[in-house]
Design an enzyme around this catalytic site. Structure first.
Site, mmCIF file in Angstrom:
data_model
loop_
_atom_site.group_PDB
_atom_site.id
_atom_site.type_symbol
_atom_site.label_atom_id
_atom_site.label_comp_id
_atom_site.label_asym_id
_atom_site.label_seq_id
_atom_site.Cartn_x
_atom_site.Cartn_y
_atom_site.Cartn_z
ATOM 1 N N GLY A 209 0.560 -1.189 0.216
ATOM 2 C CA GLY A 209 -0.036 -0.073 -0.137
ATOM 3 C C GLY A 209 0.919 1.125 0.168
ATOM 4 O O GLY A 209 2.157 1.085 -0.244
ATOM 5 N N ASN A 210 0.045 2.323 0.365
ATOM 6 C CA ASN A 210 0.960 3.781 0.308
ATOM 7 C C ASN A 210 0.336 4.699 1.489
ATOM 8 O O ASN A 210 -0.691 4.216 2.158
ATOM 9 C CB ASN A 210 1.061 4.268 -1.140
ATOM 10 C CG ASN A 210 -0.347 4.628 -1.588
ATOM 11 O OD1 ASN A 210 -1.055 5.496 -0.974
ATOM 12 N ND2 ASN A 210 -0.814 3.864 -2.684
ATOM 13 N N SER A 211 0.921 5.737 1.647
ATOM 14 C CA SER A 211 0.236 6.461 3.150
ATOM 15 C C SER A 211 -0.805 7.580 2.532
ATOM 16 O O SER A 211 -0.563 8.687 3.097
ATOM 17 C CB SER A 211 1.566 6.822 3.708
ATOM 18 O OG SER A 211 2.365 7.806 2.821
ATOM 19 N N SER A 212 -1.350 7.368 1.462
ATOM 20 C CA SER A 212 -2.288 8.182 0.686
ATOM 21 C C SER A 212 -3.493 8.393 1.906
ATOM 22 O O SER A 212 -4.042 7.314 2.268
ATOM 23 C CB SER A 212 -2.752 8.035 -0.427
ATOM 24 O OG SER A 212 -4.089 8.858 -0.668
ATOM 25 N N ALA A 276 -4.233 7.403 -5.095
ATOM 26 C CA ALA A 276 -2.729 6.796 -5.175
ATOM 27 C C ALA A 276 -3.008 5.337 -5.310
ATOM 28 O O ALA A 276 -3.059 4.579 -4.565
ATOM 29 C CB ALA A 276 -1.708 7.074 -3.830
#
Ligand code: PMT
Length: 402
Positions: A209-212, A276
């Site tokens: 995942g990502n930190s959006s 994102a």
């Protein structure tokens, strides 16, 4: 905001139990730097004290058409306002506005202003759905008044139903968006916004995942709704549920976002792809939790996800505007321009996510807006809601005129 140049908001308080929530509306507007003048109807003062409004407002609360030292308080209030907010707006007050009555300070001020008016109705659901109220609400909308629809929830007397005044932060958010010098008319426009980072499962407890945080997408959705658009928000993060004018579809992975957005795109005037999206996902997602015991390494194979934007562009409606975002860490504009052309977008909003105050999670962003016709706007560090205003204003300018 400089106190001298602060936009002036007249906050008209009607006589309903939700009047207690307008104290919080007042506090939020004052905290945002606006000069707020509270005006209370006689019925409002049976629910809340004028002293509270005087203590929290930028000026003492006004209550009477005739007892004021000013002989014509309504015209001065109405003329000097940059925005008038009516919260709560009772069925009676809505009827007065719709029919142009002016028998007290609140209704006379509303008739005497040329400023935009935001109305936040609050009443029992039988009243809200009554044909007379529906007619009056349509009259208000036709007159260009902004209506912040009530939501479903607890009502006076322990009842439950649709008629609960919108939350104070929602009303304050509307007020801010409507006061924006960048406001464009998005009524009868449909806008698709994506928000948040997708999660691609490795096993039941782990993901790529990502930190959006979804904040940039939420800002776009809430400003667009306040400007009158019907907004479809496809998001991986919770937020804006119950925000009037926004329908939320919750998704987790890129493939779910792909499916949800493809279903909607052919009906949209503007698409804003702020999410994102993971470019890759694990080639397999285990059904059981992967165990660490006895292993010193673990390799996860990744395969490419579909490019959602490329597919949305293929299925877009003629004359619609498709906007991508580009999250970069170097050569911002070059990379963004390459994505704009490759994905055949109308516009791209580039943010260098390695710069302080830009990109993921914070409340601000620093963006460059580039359009397919060659225009470029480099914006300074701004609140994400202000970035949203610039993006919507530009996207609107690319729509064919009606
Ligand atoms: O949510 P916040 O915390 O507020 O952060 C905001 C943000 C940094 C996430 C936002 O401003 C932003 O930059 N969003 C786009 C992030 C991204 O995925 O950028 P990209 O350069 O990898 O992708 C370019 C565009 O293609 C994006 O519009 C993306 O949504 C889209 N894309 C990407 C991959 C994919 N498989 N399909 C896509 O449609």
């Amino acid at each position: 905001m400089d106190a001298k140049e602060s936009p002036r908001i007249v906050l008209c308080v009607g006589g309903g139990i939700a009047a207690y929530k307008s104290i919080e509306v007042l506090r939020r507007l004052v905290d945002s730097g606006y000069h707020v003048v509270p005006v209370l109807s006689a019925a409002a003062r049976r629910f809340v004290g004028e002293l509270t409004f005087s203590a929290l407002g930028s000026e003492p609360a006004k209550i009477d058409l005739f007892d004021d030292t000013d002989p014509i308080p309504h015209t001065h209030l109405g003329r000097s306002a940059d925005l008038v907010v009516v919260a709560p707006a009772t069925a009676d007050l809505i009827s007065k506005i719709a029919h142009g009555s002016a028998d007290d300070l609140v209704s006379a001020t509303l008739l005497a202003t040329r400023a935009p008016i935001v109305v936040a109705p609050a009443m029992h659901d039988e009243m809200w759905s009554n044909p007379a109220v529906r007619r009056n609400i349509s009259m208000l909308r036709n007159d260009g008044i902004f209506v912040v629809d009530p939501s479903e929830g607890r009502l006076a007397g322990g009842d439950h139903g649709n008629g609960r005044m919108a939350e104070p932060w929602v009303i304050a958010s509307y007020a801010r968006s409507i006061l924006s010098p960048r406001r464009v008319d998005l009524r009868s426009r449909r806008i698709l916004v994506t928000a948040g980072g997708t999660r691609e499962a490795i096993d039941p407890v782990r993901f790529v995942g990502n930190s959006s945080s979804g904040k940039q997408g939420f800002a776009l959705a809430s400003v667009a709704a306040a400007w009158g658009a019907e907004v479809e928000l496809v998001s991986t993060v919770d937020g804006l549920a119950g925000f009037p004018g926004i329908s939320v579809t919750k998704v987790v992975s890129a493939s779910e976002m792909h499916e949800a957005t493809l279903d909607l795109v052919s009906e949209m005037d503007i698409v804003l792809m702020a999410a994102a999206v993971a470019d890759f996902r694990p080639s397999q997602s285990a059904t059981e939790k992967f165990k660490r015991e006895g292993r010193s390494e673990w390799h996860v194979d990744l395969v490419a996800n579909d490019d959602i934007l490329a597919d949305l562009v293929r299925r877009r409606r003629d004359g619609s505007v498709v906007v991508g975002f580009a999250a970069e860490t170097s050569d911002l504009v070059e990379h963004a321009q390459e994505k704009l052309q490759r994905k055949q977008l109308d516009m791209i909003v580039a943010n260098d996510v390695s710069v302080e105050g830009a990109g993921f999670d914070g409340d601000t962003n620093v963006v460059v807006i580039v359009t397919a016709d060659g225009s470029r706007a480099d914006l300074p560090k701004l609140e994400k809601s202000t970035v949203a205003e610039y993006v919507l204003e530009k996207a609107y300018s690319l729509l064919p005129s009606r």
